[in-house]
Write a protein that holds these residues in place. Structure first.
Motif, PDB file in Angstrom:
ATOM      1  N   LEU A   1      11.851   4.597  48.247  1.00 31.99           N
ATOM      2  CA  LEU A   1      12.789   4.342  49.340  1.00 31.99           C
ATOM      3  C   LEU A   1      13.671   5.547  49.655  1.00 31.99           C
ATOM      4  O   LEU A   1      14.109   5.713  50.798  1.00 31.99           O
ATOM      5  CB  LEU A   1      13.660   3.131  48.996  1.00 31.99           C
ATOM      6  N   THR A   2      13.900   6.406  48.685  1.00 32.31           N
ATOM      7  CA  THR A   2      14.668   7.628  48.956  1.00 32.31           C
ATOM      8  C   THR A   2      13.908   8.515  49.930  1.00 32.31           C
ATOM      9  O   THR A   2      14.482   9.053  50.890  1.00 32.31           O
ATOM     10  CB  THR A   2      14.953   8.399  47.655  1.00 32.31           C
ATOM     11  N   GLY A   3      12.613   8.680  49.689  1.00 32.55           N
ATOM     12  CA  GLY A   3      11.792   9.479  50.587  1.00 32.55           C
ATOM     13  C   GLY A   3      11.682   8.856  51.970  1.00 32.55           C
ATOM     14  O   GLY A   3      11.701   9.570  52.977  1.00 32.55           O
ATOM     15  N   VAL A   4      11.586   7.524  52.013  1.00 28.11           N
ATOM     16  CA  VAL A   4      11.529   6.825  53.304  1.00 28.11           C
ATOM     17  C   VAL A   4      12.836   7.023  54.062  1.00 28.11           C
ATOM     18  O   VAL A   4      12.839   7.333  55.265  1.00 28.11           O
ATOM     19  CB  VAL A   4      11.238   5.329  53.098  1.00 28.11           C
ATOM     20  N   ARG A   5      13.956   6.847  53.374  1.00 24.33           N
ATOM     21  CA  ARG A   5      15.268   7.029  54.028  1.00 24.33           C
ATOM     22  C   ARG A   5      15.397   8.439  54.591  1.00 24.33           C
ATOM     23  O   ARG A   5      15.826   8.637  55.742  1.00 24.33           O
ATOM     24  CB  ARG A   5      16.387   6.770  53.027  1.00 24.33           C
ATOM     25  N   ASP A   6      15.037   9.438  53.788  1.00 20.81           N
ATOM     26  CA  ASP A   6      15.179  10.816  54.244  1.00 20.81           C
ATOM     27  C   ASP A   6      14.286  11.090  55.457  1.00 20.81           C
ATOM     28  O   ASP A   6      14.678  11.823  56.375  1.00 20.81           O
ATOM     29  CB  ASP A   6      14.856  11.786  53.114  1.00 20.81           C
ATOM     30  N   TRP A   7      13.073  10.529  55.464  1.00 25.55           N
ATOM     31  CA  TRP A   7      12.192  10.695  56.618  1.00 25.55           C
ATOM     32  C   TRP A   7      12.787  10.028  57.860  1.00 25.55           C
ATOM     33  O   TRP A   7      12.736  10.602  58.953  1.00 25.55           O
ATOM     34  CB  TRP A   7      10.809  10.113  56.315  1.00 25.55           C
ATOM     35  N   LEU A   8      13.364   8.864  57.690  1.00 23.66           N
ATOM     36  CA  LEU A   8      13.968   8.175  58.829  1.00 23.66           C
ATOM     37  C   LEU A   8      15.170   8.955  59.365  1.00 23.66           C
ATOM     38  O   LEU A   8      15.357   9.061  60.586  1.00 23.66           O
ATOM     39  CB  LEU A   8      14.379   6.761  58.436  1.00 23.66           C
ATOM     40  N   LEU A   9      15.977   9.498  58.478  1.00 22.32           N
ATOM     41  CA  LEU A   9      17.121  10.302  58.925  1.00 22.32           C
ATOM     42  C   LEU A   9      16.630  11.548  59.676  1.00 22.32           C
ATOM     43  O   LEU A   9      17.191  11.921  60.718  1.00 22.32           O
ATOM     44  CB  LEU A   9      17.985  10.708  57.734  1.00 22.32           C
ATOM     45  N   ARG A  10      15.589  12.166  59.156  1.00 20.74           N
ATOM     46  CA  ARG A  10      15.012  13.324  59.842  1.00 20.74           C
ATOM     47  C   ARG A  10      14.466  12.913  61.208  1.00 20.74           C
ATOM     48  O   ARG A  10      14.625  13.638  62.193  1.00 20.74           O
ATOM     49  CB  ARG A  10      13.896  13.930  58.989  1.00 20.74           C
ATOM     50  N   SER A  11      13.835  11.758  61.285  1.00 17.81           N
ATOM     51  CA  SER A  11      13.262  11.283  62.545  1.00 17.81           C
ATOM     52  C   SER A  11      14.345  11.026  63.591  1.00 17.81           C
ATOM     53  O   SER A  11      14.133  11.258  64.783  1.00 17.81           O
ATOM     54  CB  SER A  11      12.442  10.019  62.309  1.00 17.81           C
ATOM     55  N   CYS A  12      15.493  10.552  63.154  1.00 16.76           N
ATOM     56  CA  CYS A  12      16.612  10.379  64.083  1.00 16.76           C
ATOM     57  C   CYS A  12      17.051  11.726  64.641  1.00 16.76           C
ATOM     58  O   CYS A  12      17.351  11.851  65.839  1.00 16.76           O
ATOM     59  CB  CYS A  12      17.780   9.688  63.375  1.00 16.76           C
ATOM     60  N   GLU A  13      17.087  12.733  63.783  1.00 13.38           N
ATOM     61  CA  GLU A  13      17.434  14.080  64.246  1.00 13.38           C
ATOM     62  C   GLU A  13      16.380  14.600  65.218  1.00 13.38           C
ATOM     63  O   GLU A  13      16.707  15.262  66.219  1.00 13.38           O
ATOM     64  CB  GLU A  13      17.565  15.022  63.040  1.00 13.38           C
TER      65      GLU A  13
END
Length: 259
Positions: free
Chosen positions: A232-244
């Motif tokens: 879930l840490t990797g998923v969260r970081d990918w989602l935050l990057r996707s928002c950017e």
């Protein structure tokens, strides 16, 4: 009762606020211009810019002028073909996602492999593709089929998650699974774009999320690798990057330079 698998991911730390901020960036762009005044020429230009950026991420050396003149390499030509049908395919992506993904591959892979490999999901007798540099090995065909089937089923179910989150997860899953013999990066990015259109984030396709991925290319492969390996840490970081990425895509819209 069906399970909403996307909603808990949208609830990961920081994701909800980041998704709202990215959506606001797109909304401001569209509101300032006025949706009714967004012409088809602006959509076409945004899609063309996206095609060039996506192809460049996949290793194309074509310039934007090459793309415009139709003198591009196989990767860029495939990316341009994707844009030609993207607005037609987008409304179908929530109803028949696998059919949309296979059609995207038919368009993207035309110059990249044999004709009998177009638009079909890989099987156990075929080589495991390695066409997105920097990612861990793709899973074997049986694992890929199981995950892809689950992803498709979940896409057809209602969700309370923002469309941006759904689009980002689909992008990551297709990239990590690499369900096709070739062009998996082009397909993954086009699938994300289809969902941004279909879920109302950018219904007229005038942002350029592929250019956002290109600007942030230093974290593209590592973000996908972390998505695959860090829970879930990797998923969260990918989602935050996707928002950017979506925010960058709004900044890079041809509407901005058009005034």
């Amino acid at each position: 009762m069906s399970t909403d698998v996307f909603e808990p991911l949208a609830g990961l730390e920081g994701v909800g606020s980041a998704a709202r901020a990215a959506r606001d960036a797109v909304d401001v762009l569209l509101r300032d211009r006025g949706l009714r005044r967004v012409g088809s020429d602006m959509t076409a230009e945004a899609l063309l810019r996206g095609a060039h950026a996506s192809a460049a991420l996949a290793g194309s050396t074509a310039t934007p002028d090459d793309v415009r003149l139709g003198a591009a390499d196989g990767l860029a030509s495939g990316a341009v073909r994707l844009t030609g049908e993207l607005m037609t395919l987008a409304p179908q992506v929530d109803k028949a996602p696998v059919q949309v993904w296979t059609r995207l591959h038919q368009l993207a892979g035309l110059d990249l492999g044999p004709a009998d490999g177009l638009g079909h999901l890989r099987t156990a007798v075929e080589p495991i593709p390695d066409d997105i540099p920097g990612l861990p090995p793709a899973p074997p065909a049986d694992v890929m089929w199981e995950r892809l089937s689950a992803l498709a089923q979940n896409l057809t179910r209602p969700t309370k998650a923002p469309g941006l989150v759904v689009a980002a997860i689909v992008h990551a899953e297709l990239a990590v699974l690499r369900p096709f013999p070739t062009a998996n990066g082009l397909v993954a990015r086009a699938a994300e774009r289809c969902l941004l259109v279909a879920r109302g984030i950018d219904p007229v396709a005038v942002t350029v999320p592929e250019a956002g991925h290109y600007v942030l290319q230093a974290t593209y492969a590592s973000g996908l690798s972390d998505y695959a390996a860090r829970g879930l840490t990797g998923v969260r970081d990918w989602l935050l990057r996707s928002c950017e990425v979506v925010t960058k895509g709004a900044e890079l819209s041809p509407l901005v330079s058009a005034g």
